[in-house]
Design an enzyme around this catalytic site. Sequence first.
Site, mmCIF file in Angstrom:
data_model
loop_
_atom_site.group_PDB
_atom_site.id
_atom_site.type_symbol
_atom_site.label_atom_id
_atom_site.label_comp_id
_atom_site.label_asym_id
_atom_site.label_seq_id
_atom_site.Cartn_x
_atom_site.Cartn_y
_atom_site.Cartn_z
ATOM 1 N N SER A 62 0.794 -1.236 0.000
ATOM 2 C CA SER A 62 0.000 0.000 0.000
ATOM 3 C C SER A 62 0.821 1.278 0.000
ATOM 4 O O SER A 62 0.271 2.357 -0.236
ATOM 5 C CB SER A 62 -0.938 0.023 1.207
ATOM 6 O OG SER A 62 -2.001 -0.866 1.012
ATOM 7 N N TYR A 98 -4.755 3.738 7.871
ATOM 8 C CA TYR A 98 -6.112 3.219 8.040
ATOM 9 C C TYR A 98 -6.704 3.754 9.342
ATOM 10 O O TYR A 98 -6.613 4.946 9.607
ATOM 11 C CB TYR A 98 -6.113 1.673 8.013
ATOM 12 C CG TYR A 98 -5.363 1.154 6.822
ATOM 13 C CD1 TYR A 98 -5.836 1.342 5.525
ATOM 14 C CD2 TYR A 98 -4.131 0.511 6.973
ATOM 15 C CE1 TYR A 98 -5.122 0.901 4.430
ATOM 16 C CE2 TYR A 98 -3.423 0.051 5.875
ATOM 17 C CZ TYR A 98 -3.927 0.250 4.608
ATOM 18 O OH TYR A 98 -3.220 -0.199 3.533
ATOM 19 N N TYR A 109 -3.518 -2.104 -10.539
ATOM 20 C CA TYR A 109 -3.384 -1.852 -9.109
ATOM 21 C C TYR A 109 -2.541 -2.935 -8.430
ATOM 22 O O TYR A 109 -1.633 -2.628 -7.637
ATOM 23 C CB TYR A 109 -4.765 -1.757 -8.460
ATOM 24 C CG TYR A 109 -4.712 -1.617 -6.970
ATOM 25 C CD1 TYR A 109 -4.250 -0.436 -6.380
ATOM 26 C CD2 TYR A 109 -5.109 -2.652 -6.130
ATOM 27 C CE1 TYR A 109 -4.196 -0.300 -4.994
ATOM 28 C CE2 TYR A 109 -5.053 -2.524 -4.752
ATOM 29 C CZ TYR A 109 -4.592 -1.348 -4.193
ATOM 30 O OH TYR A 109 -4.525 -1.211 -2.823
ATOM 31 N N VAL A 125 1.120 -3.729 3.906
ATOM 32 C CA VAL A 125 1.017 -5.029 4.585
ATOM 33 C C VAL A 125 2.264 -5.890 4.406
ATOM 34 O O VAL A 125 2.379 -6.949 5.027
ATOM 35 C CB VAL A 125 -0.209 -5.859 4.143
ATOM 36 C CG1 VAL A 125 -1.491 -5.214 4.608
ATOM 37 C CG2 VAL A 125 -0.204 -6.103 2.646
ATOM 38 N N LYS A 154 0.411 3.496 -2.898
ATOM 39 C CA LYS A 154 -0.699 4.440 -3.077
ATOM 40 C C LYS A 154 -0.210 5.890 -3.088
ATOM 41 O O LYS A 154 -0.776 6.738 -3.776
ATOM 42 C CB LYS A 154 -1.727 4.244 -1.951
ATOM 43 C CG LYS A 154 -2.536 2.972 -2.110
ATOM 44 C CD LYS A 154 -3.309 2.623 -0.840
ATOM 45 C CE LYS A 154 -4.136 1.365 -1.051
ATOM 46 N NZ LYS A 154 -4.529 0.705 0.197
#
Lengths: 304, 304, 304, 304
Positions: free
Chosen positions: B64, B240, B189, B258, B67
């Site tokens: 992630s 998050y 992605y 992760v 991103k």
Amino acid sequence: MPDYPSILQSIHGEILAERPEGKLATYIPGLAKVAPDQFGICLHTASGEDFLAGDSEVPFSIQSITKVLLLAMLASTEGDSIWQRVGVEPSGNPFNSLVQLEYEKGIPRNPFINAGALVVCDLLLGLYDDPESNFLKFVQRISGIPEIHYDRSVAKSEREVAYRNLALLNLMKDFGNIHQDVDAIIRFYCTACSISMSCRHLARTFALFMNHGILDGGEEILSINKAKRINALMQTCGFYDESGEFAFRVGLPGKSGVGGGIAAVHPGRYSVAVWSPPLNPKGNSAAGLRALERLTDLTGNSIF
Amino acid sequence: MPDYPSILQSIHGEILAERPEGKLATYIPGLAKVAPDQFGICLHTASGEDFLAGDSEVPFSIQSITKVLLLAMLASTEGDSIWQRVGVEPSGNPFNSLVQLEYEKGIPRNPFINAGALVVCDLLLGLYDDPESNFLKFVQRISGIPEIHYDRSVAKSEREVAYRNLALLNLMKDFGNIHQDVDAIIRFYCTACSISMSCRHLARTFALFMNHGILDGGEEILSINKAKRINALMQTCGFYDESGEFAFRVGLPGKSGVGGGIAAVHPGRYSVAVWSPPLNPKGNSAAGLRALERLTDLTGNSIF
Amino acid sequence: MPDYPSILQSIHGEILAERPEGKLATYIPGLAKVAPDQFGICLHTASGEDFLAGDSEVPFSIQSITKVLLLAMLASTEGDSIWQRVGVEPSGNPFNSLVQLEYEKGIPRNPFINAGALVVCDLLLGLYDDPESNFLKFVQRISGIPEIHYDRSVAKSEREVAYRNLALLNLMKDFGNIHQDVDAIIRFYCTACSISMSCRHLARTFALFMNHGILDGGEEILSINKAKRINALMQTCGFYDESGEFAFRVGLPGKSGVGGGIAAVHPGRYSVAVWSPPLNPKGNSAAGLRALERLTDLTGNSIF
Amino acid sequence: MPDYPSILQSIHGEILAERPEGKLATYIPGLAKVAPDQFGICLHTASGEDFLAGDSEVPFSIQSITKVLLLAMLASTEGDSIWQRVGVEPSGNPFNSLVQLEYEKGIPRNPFINAGALVVCDLLLGLYDDPESNFLKFVQRISGIPEIHYDRSVAKSEREVAYRNLALLNLMKDFGNIHQDVDAIIRFYCTACSISMSCRHLARTFALFMNHGILDGGEEILSINKAKRINALMQTCGFYDESGEFAFRVGLPGKSGVGGGIAAVHPGRYSVAVWSPPLNPKGNSAAGLRALERLTDLTGNSIF
């Protein structure tokens, strides 16, 4: 150092020309009757100077900005046990007050939403016999301004429509996260919200958070670590469900109130307070947000 | 300047002694078989120096963290129109992905949750014929490291279990907020998430955000304003539903993956990357979080 | 007509043999000290006969079953205006009390969840000077049993832990859907819940709903249309988030209470009451549910 | 027996005079072009008579009414294991599809919301090699009407906008509650929804549920217990978030579709189908609801 006097004048001029749209908070009579076309700004530097523009000496009701001061008073004597009773995460969306509180079993998301501030008040009631008097003295002391006072008529009218706060308190009491008398908490909380300050008062008061917890005279109110954490909370949780937008556009830790005030800090550089009563749809001062966005644009110095 | 070499050594030693508890991400086979007891850290200063400790040269899957890089590539050519398709507010809680997306009619809360990153990918697919190739070149360019590459086996195994991302995409398509082919978006992605980098690679890549959008050679990739906004988004949305906790404990803008990596920046001072595969219950590297907390404690210089 | 005596004996025997698992409600001291191994059932036919088995003459606290009686008293004099204050839809899930109430702006889903029953009490307080006395007389009248009474100690202990109900009331007051004094509503509601009845009392009381609103002597308390609607509400909303399960397994309109009682009706044929204190995880009598499921299996006559 | 012919004529006249307001479903081209001012009703009695009024022989798309038939086919061969994959509780509110599905870990609330019907299709795909053909034969058999057929153009246009159903399927697949190929399920489901029937066809088809699972010729398709449960599910879950309202006003188990049809049953007495394309805001036929409300008013015989 940026040329703060001309930057503030420029912002003041822009705001008068633009008149960002908004609506007065009407649920408390005392707030509904304020003249809407007022605007003030005060920037207080790390070297102790004040720069002013507009109605920066007119007192207004600080309302939710008091949540930062309540937390500061609590953190000045208490340690990490606070964070077993209230979280440190942003609350996400406007419906969340009761929704999240129910899912999360009575632990409020953070101390800057109503539920969290009420838990802070609950803790303060357990520490002080006369919390109203102690809190006012604390604010006078960190600001160095002894004439700061409560506006009892605002406190009273707020108390009369405090149904949602009573709902929050009773729900948390059901989950075992409120220990003191519900009515005593409401009384203290509404009084704490009713503090009347001008932009100048507020900028000086927030110098504590700019100065890593140390007063101008050198006295430590908060450890550097505690001051950092309060700033972090203002950054992520200071503007309800517009906290991300404020970080995105302004880039400073801050806290707003429905009286139209916003206080913000650039750690190590300055604290700043703006005031303009009309609120945007999320409940934050429309002109205040715009003024602070211009401030970090013109000075080129957000914390990011 | 703090004594970074000894600070990093000290942190490394503490982590080896403490071994913060966590669990490997298991939903992707490629991640589940990584040796769990690795730990690396690299700090890259504004003056261009790298300080290293532990397994800082071992490549891992950035997941992630990509991103932030996807958003940076998009923002490098596009303006404010991005923000009509994705918001800038923290998402609040772990259940929110689909829940909030449905309440908020297909507009994801921010570009650092899955739904938001998928919208960023949708926009990039509209701009580039071969977005995978363009994105890899973009990352190689901002890092100055041409050997950075995709791990195709990780990408493939991620694509095979991408049901939740397919649910998000189809829900957003139903609301009209996805324009490109759903399968093409998933492919891009998952590939973008599969980039393999070491802590050293990652710290250098994130120097862009520390340097207000300017590469070491002086080239401007992002305006100062865009760079500030990406940092603000990392601060409020990078972890998050643990974003508030990270701001509270560490006090730097950052982003986790992760794979066990975390990249963070102190604007104007340094970028830093840590890596340790075991994750805490919120899905962030347990040892990585602890290491960064110690870093801002020992240097005394969070942004707050 | 089925052979009700032997069917009830058979059910009684099965329940004693099976002992469906459950736990006593403990939040009210008065309920926590009831002997858990009691079981009673009474079936009252359209022709006026009572069939009994087990502890069918032992009085217990009817608790939420009272919500049906409160609504019946209100509907006996008021028309469709009731339904502007409270809805007629099932509430969906156990978290919903406050969640849905906030989304739906203070209008409770139906009169058989706490929020809805509190609105019914608010309306009754607007109609009667002494609603406690009027309500007891109403229940005595429709049951034909003058010795039915309140259990004041249960009412008192319930009032002392009524925080969640206070939260509901204050939230609805904030939305303008509560007009009377919050404390007076709580007092009336807790008293109404404290009615003490045996299975025989309860089966006779619910004969009203079996008989389309007509008392045995011929007096019309509710129009046929109002009686039908109350039965429909029991069918869809009588068992919180287990209402579908009850319809599915039993197939009769009914209402449960945390005292372990359940009353149900087969319109035109019989009313039935069962009682066994231990509750299943959804808060409904475990043995009571089982007994009623067996009743419609053995008689072959659910309403579906 | 009530005078059904004159009751139906009277209802037909009232509907033509009142013209209850509503809007056509527009998301499927095939539904948007239906002439809106059509109204038909057919009542089929336990003794096998049909009573008709209005456009009762005009075929229309049954859409979600097919969910009852899919469940009936599944229940005709399978036992209680169905209920480990889908629940039996009402879904509460219109937002719930994805929200509840996420909270409840991929187990749909009931088989009459889209998510639940998709699970039923998943199970049928596991049982039949050619489920489309088998399902059509099942419907022809229980209705006794061999000319019932699919409308392939409706099925196709529905499949092209099935993004939300794809979101539901992928979310459930992520939770492990979908076993078959997602595209195959969508194809079967859209085809099953496209069945074209008149009110007369539909009333005869639903005679199965009125007759406790037995066909006119005496063949048992469903045990009495299974038939009772399907009726209970129609009662509590047949009208999305208007299920309570339907029970309250009409008092019969039933199921609606966005094509404007509603089928309902009075167990042991009659099955009934109405059709009028314009829908109320909850997605149920406005005139259809009104007609059924009048039916149970005029006959005085709801199930409650």
